[in-house]
Design a protein around this motif. Structure first.
Motif, short mmCIF file in Angstrom:
data_model
loop_
_atom_site.label_atom_id
_atom_site.label_comp_id
_atom_site.label_asym_id
_atom_site.label_seq_id
_atom_site.Cartn_x
_atom_site.Cartn_y
_atom_site.Cartn_z
N ALA A 276 -43.92 -31.19 -29.96
CA ALA A 276 -43.43 -30.70 -31.25
C ALA A 276 -42.94 -29.27 -31.09
CB ALA A 276 -44.53 -30.76 -32.31
N GLN A 277 -41.83 -28.97 -31.73
CA GLN A 277 -41.24 -27.63 -31.64
C GLN A 277 -40.77 -27.19 -33.01
OE1 GLN A 277 -38.45 -27.06 -28.45
NE2 GLN A 277 -37.38 -25.40 -29.50
N ALA A 278 -41.12 -25.97 -33.39
CA ALA A 278 -40.63 -25.38 -34.64
C ALA A 278 -39.25 -24.78 -34.40
CB ALA A 278 -41.59 -24.32 -35.14
N ILE A 279 -38.32 -25.06 -35.29
CA ILE A 279 -36.95 -24.57 -35.13
C ILE A 279 -36.49 -23.93 -36.43
CG2 ILE A 279 -36.36 -26.28 -33.38
CD1 ILE A 279 -34.95 -27.87 -35.56
N GLY A 280 -35.43 -23.14 -36.35
CA GLY A 280 -34.94 -22.43 -37.52
C GLY A 280 -33.71 -23.04 -38.15
N THR A 281 -33.21 -24.16 -37.59
CA THR A 281 -32.00 -24.79 -38.11
C THR A 281 -32.07 -26.28 -37.85
OG1 THR A 281 -29.60 -24.93 -37.85
CG2 THR A 281 -30.85 -24.29 -35.91
N THR A 282 -31.34 -27.06 -38.63
CA THR A 282 -31.29 -28.50 -38.41
C THR A 282 -30.19 -28.89 -37.42
OG1 THR A 282 -29.88 -28.74 -40.36
CG2 THR A 282 -32.24 -29.09 -40.66
N GLU A 283 -29.47 -27.91 -36.90
CA GLU A 283 -28.48 -28.17 -35.86
C GLU A 283 -29.12 -27.89 -34.51
OE1 GLU A 283 -25.42 -29.47 -36.10
OE2 GLU A 283 -25.84 -29.76 -38.24
N TYR A 284 -29.91 -28.84 -34.03
CA TYR A 284 -30.64 -28.63 -32.77
C TYR A 284 -30.06 -29.57 -31.71
CZ TYR A 284 -34.47 -28.13 -29.45
OH TYR A 284 -35.23 -27.88 -28.33
N ARG A 285 -29.59 -28.97 -30.62
CA ARG A 285 -29.03 -29.75 -29.52
C ARG A 285 -29.60 -29.28 -28.20
NH1 ARG A 285 -24.52 -32.58 -31.24
NH2 ARG A 285 -23.89 -32.08 -33.37
N LYS A 286 -29.55 -30.17 -27.21
CA LYS A 286 -30.14 -29.84 -25.92
C LYS A 286 -29.27 -30.43 -24.81
CE LYS A 286 -34.51 -30.30 -23.34
NZ LYS A 286 -34.76 -28.85 -23.20
N LEU A 287 -29.00 -29.64 -23.78
CA LEU A 287 -28.25 -30.11 -22.64
C LEU A 287 -29.20 -30.75 -21.64
CD1 LEU A 287 -25.61 -27.34 -21.79
CD2 LEU A 287 -25.16 -29.69 -22.51
N VAL A 288 -28.79 -31.89 -21.07
CA VAL A 288 -29.59 -32.61 -20.09
C VAL A 288 -28.76 -32.80 -18.83
CG1 VAL A 288 -30.83 -34.74 -19.56
CG2 VAL A 288 -30.87 -33.82 -21.88
N ARG B 16 -38.45 -30.23 -43.93
CA ARG B 16 -37.43 -30.86 -43.11
C ARG B 16 -37.98 -31.12 -41.72
NH1 ARG B 16 -32.40 -26.88 -44.74
NH2 ARG B 16 -32.42 -27.31 -46.98
N VAL B 17 -37.88 -32.33 -41.29
CA VAL B 17 -38.44 -32.70 -39.98
C VAL B 17 -37.45 -33.61 -39.27
CG1 VAL B 17 -39.69 -34.72 -40.86
CG2 VAL B 17 -40.51 -33.56 -38.80
N GLY B 18 -37.39 -33.46 -37.97
CA GLY B 18 -36.47 -34.27 -37.18
C GLY B 18 -37.13 -34.76 -35.91
N GLY B 19 -36.37 -35.48 -35.14
CA GLY B 19 -36.87 -35.98 -33.86
C GLY B 19 -35.72 -36.24 -32.92
N ALA C 257 -28.87 -34.63 -29.37
CA ALA C 257 -29.06 -33.92 -30.64
C ALA C 257 -30.17 -34.59 -31.43
CB ALA C 257 -27.77 -33.92 -31.45
N GLY C 258 -30.87 -33.79 -32.24
CA GLY C 258 -31.91 -34.33 -33.09
C GLY C 258 -31.33 -34.93 -34.36
N THR C 259 -32.05 -35.87 -34.94
CA THR C 259 -31.71 -36.41 -36.25
C THR C 259 -32.79 -35.98 -37.24
OG1 THR C 259 -32.82 -38.48 -35.65
CG2 THR C 259 -30.44 -38.39 -35.37
N PHE C 260 -32.37 -35.59 -38.45
CA PHE C 260 -33.29 -34.96 -39.40
C PHE C 260 -33.36 -35.72 -40.71
CE2 PHE C 260 -32.45 -31.65 -36.42
CZ PHE C 260 -33.57 -30.84 -36.42
N GLY C 261 -34.41 -35.47 -41.42
CA GLY C 261 -34.57 -35.96 -42.77
C GLY C 261 -35.47 -35.00 -43.52
N GLU C 262 -35.52 -35.16 -44.82
CA GLU C 262 -36.41 -34.32 -45.62
C GLU C 262 -37.53 -35.19 -46.17
OE1 GLU C 262 -35.11 -30.81 -48.08
OE2 GLU C 262 -35.50 -32.25 -49.69
N ILE C 263 -38.74 -34.79 -45.89
CA ILE C 263 -39.91 -35.51 -46.35
C ILE C 263 -40.53 -34.71 -47.49
CG2 ILE C 263 -41.42 -34.40 -44.65
CD1 ILE C 263 -42.93 -37.02 -44.42
N TYR C 264 -41.04 -35.41 -48.50
CA TYR C 264 -41.56 -34.69 -49.66
C TYR C 264 -42.89 -35.29 -50.11
CZ TYR C 264 -40.75 -38.40 -53.06
OH TYR C 264 -40.82 -39.57 -53.77
#
Length: 431
Positions: A170-182, A413-416, A210-217
């Protein structure tokens, strides 16, 4: 063989509830109870298997005894796991270890409590306190930031509530635009003589994930009377309610989410029967059971060994099994070719039992054994999947909609993202 050592609740548990024993004594007695129960289970199951071999059918009483003992072993094993979890749990109202408290954060926490209980300060005033306490966060619409103590406590409780969250990185991030090079490797090389030319070689290949996000409430309702009672720990009450709601929703999304308004889950990635050398990046490998709509009954341990050694050595160091309780109950009865049971009970609080030397996570969200299902997974799940927690949990106070209750509409907001498809293998039941 009636399981008297485990019938009902063990005496150690009854005395623990009365507060007369130390945790160390509790753990010792629980471990002893699990081990005694497993010995009884093995004896009863051996008798059942012998009857099956000799007569083609087992005495229903023998089968009932085996099932009863298996259930009681699970019950005591769960008690051991719970003790381990509680030992690492943050006290109600506390914050994450190492969290830095400041006068600004204490002021924000006190202001939030006044706002939540009575609306004694305005949203604008609380927003000013929020900005002072969290200078690195970018203000946004749609609610007020909960204090870090509540935020941290909710995330900690989520780890306690949801075994799915505990499986993954699990990683805390500051934006929903999270990408990673492999890196996919592929850099070229060659042998040359001392004076020969060195032609250019191919460079390494890269791909982006890239991560996919949704909003949980969650929208817990608290009575105004309860809010007015200063003896009630509002932070703990709110955190507990929200943690339960979030854990139920996000746990299944991390496993089976389709990426629509929620994270894309581990099980929704492409699957193929090909090995690591020929399978494309982004595709997991499955191993077939070879038995239609069921697990194999002849030399079943061979399938598990194939799964273990299909995983590269580096991933096996932190690997574990993942299955539900029904599948685990079946495997508790399995033996190797020498007559040794494949499953062994845990000898430590907070640690699960092991299957062929690797820990087992009993997760009820996992599929049952059925045609085309994937009821078993094995690997290093932290290397395979990452949970992306958007920084900040926000809440809106609503004292009007459901009087006399005050609603706390809370969003996160949480993604994976799937990281490494070589890190986990799946077992697929044949059609």
């Amino acid at each position: 063989m009636d399981g008297t050592a485990l019938r009902g609740r063990a005496p150690a548990l009854e005395r623990r509830e009365a507060g007369s024993e130390t945790p160390l004594v509790e753990v010792k007695k629980l471990i002893e109870g699990v081990n005694r129960g497993f010995e009884e289970f093995k004896t009863a199951n051996d008798r059942r298997l012998k009857e099956l071999e000799q007569r083609g059918a087992a005495d229903p009483t023998a089968t009932e005894t085996v099932n009863k003992l298996e259930g009681q072993i699970k019950k005591l094993s769960d008690e051991l796991m719970d003790i381990g979890k509680k030992a690492n749990r943050i006290p109600a109202g506390g914050s994450e270890p190492g969290a830095m408290d400041t006068p600004e954060k204490r002021e924000h926490r006190a202001g939030w409590d006044k706002w939540a209980r009575r609306g004694a300060i305005t949203d604008h005033e609380l927003r000013d306190l929020e900005r002072k306490a969290n200078t690195t966060l970018v203000p946004e619409d749609g609610g007020l930031l909960v204090p870090e103590t509540v935020d941290g406590q909710i995330l900690k409780l989520l780890r306690d509530e949801s075994e799915v969250r505990g499986l993954f990185d699990a990683q805390a991030i500051g934006t929903t635009e999270y990408r990673k090079l492999v890196s996919l490797g592929g850099a070229g090389s060659g042998w040359v003589g001392e004076t020969e030319a060195r032609p250019a070689t191919s460079g390494p290949q890269w791909t982006e994930i890239a991560g996919t996000f949704g909003e949980i409430y969650a929208n817990p309702q608290v009575s105004q009377t309860l809010l007015d009672d200063s003896r009630v720990d509002l932070e703990a009450e709110l955190a507990g309610e929200i943690a339960y709601e979030f854990a139920q929703k996000e746990g299944r999304a991390f496993l089976f989410g389709d990426g629509v308004k929620k994270p894309k889950g581990l099980f929704t990635a492409p699957m193929a029967a090909t090995g690591d050398k020929t399978r494309p990046f982004g595709t997991f490998q499955f191993l077939p059971t070879g038995a239609a709509a069921t697990l194999p009954t002849t030399a079943p341990g061979d399938l598990l060994l194939d799964v273990i050694y299909s995983l590269k050595k580096g991933y096996r160091r932190n690997a574990r099994w993942l299955m539900n309780g029904v599948s685990l109950a079946t495997m508790r009865k399995w033996k190797d070719n020498d007559g040794n049971y494949l499953w062994q009970p845990s000898l430590q609080a907070g640690e699960p039992g092991s299957l062929l030397g690797y820990p087992v996570t009993d997760l009820e969200d996992m599929p049952d054994v059925a045609a085309n299902a994937m009821p078993i997974a094995f690997g290093d799940f932290r290397r395979a999947y990452r949970i992306l927690d958007r920084i900040g949990i926000r809440t809106l106070r609503d004292p009007y909609t459901n009087k006399p209750f005050v609603g706390f509409y809370t969003t996160k907001r949480v993604g994976g993202m799937i990281l490494d498809t070589q890190a986990v293998k799946f077992v697929k039941v044949a059609a």
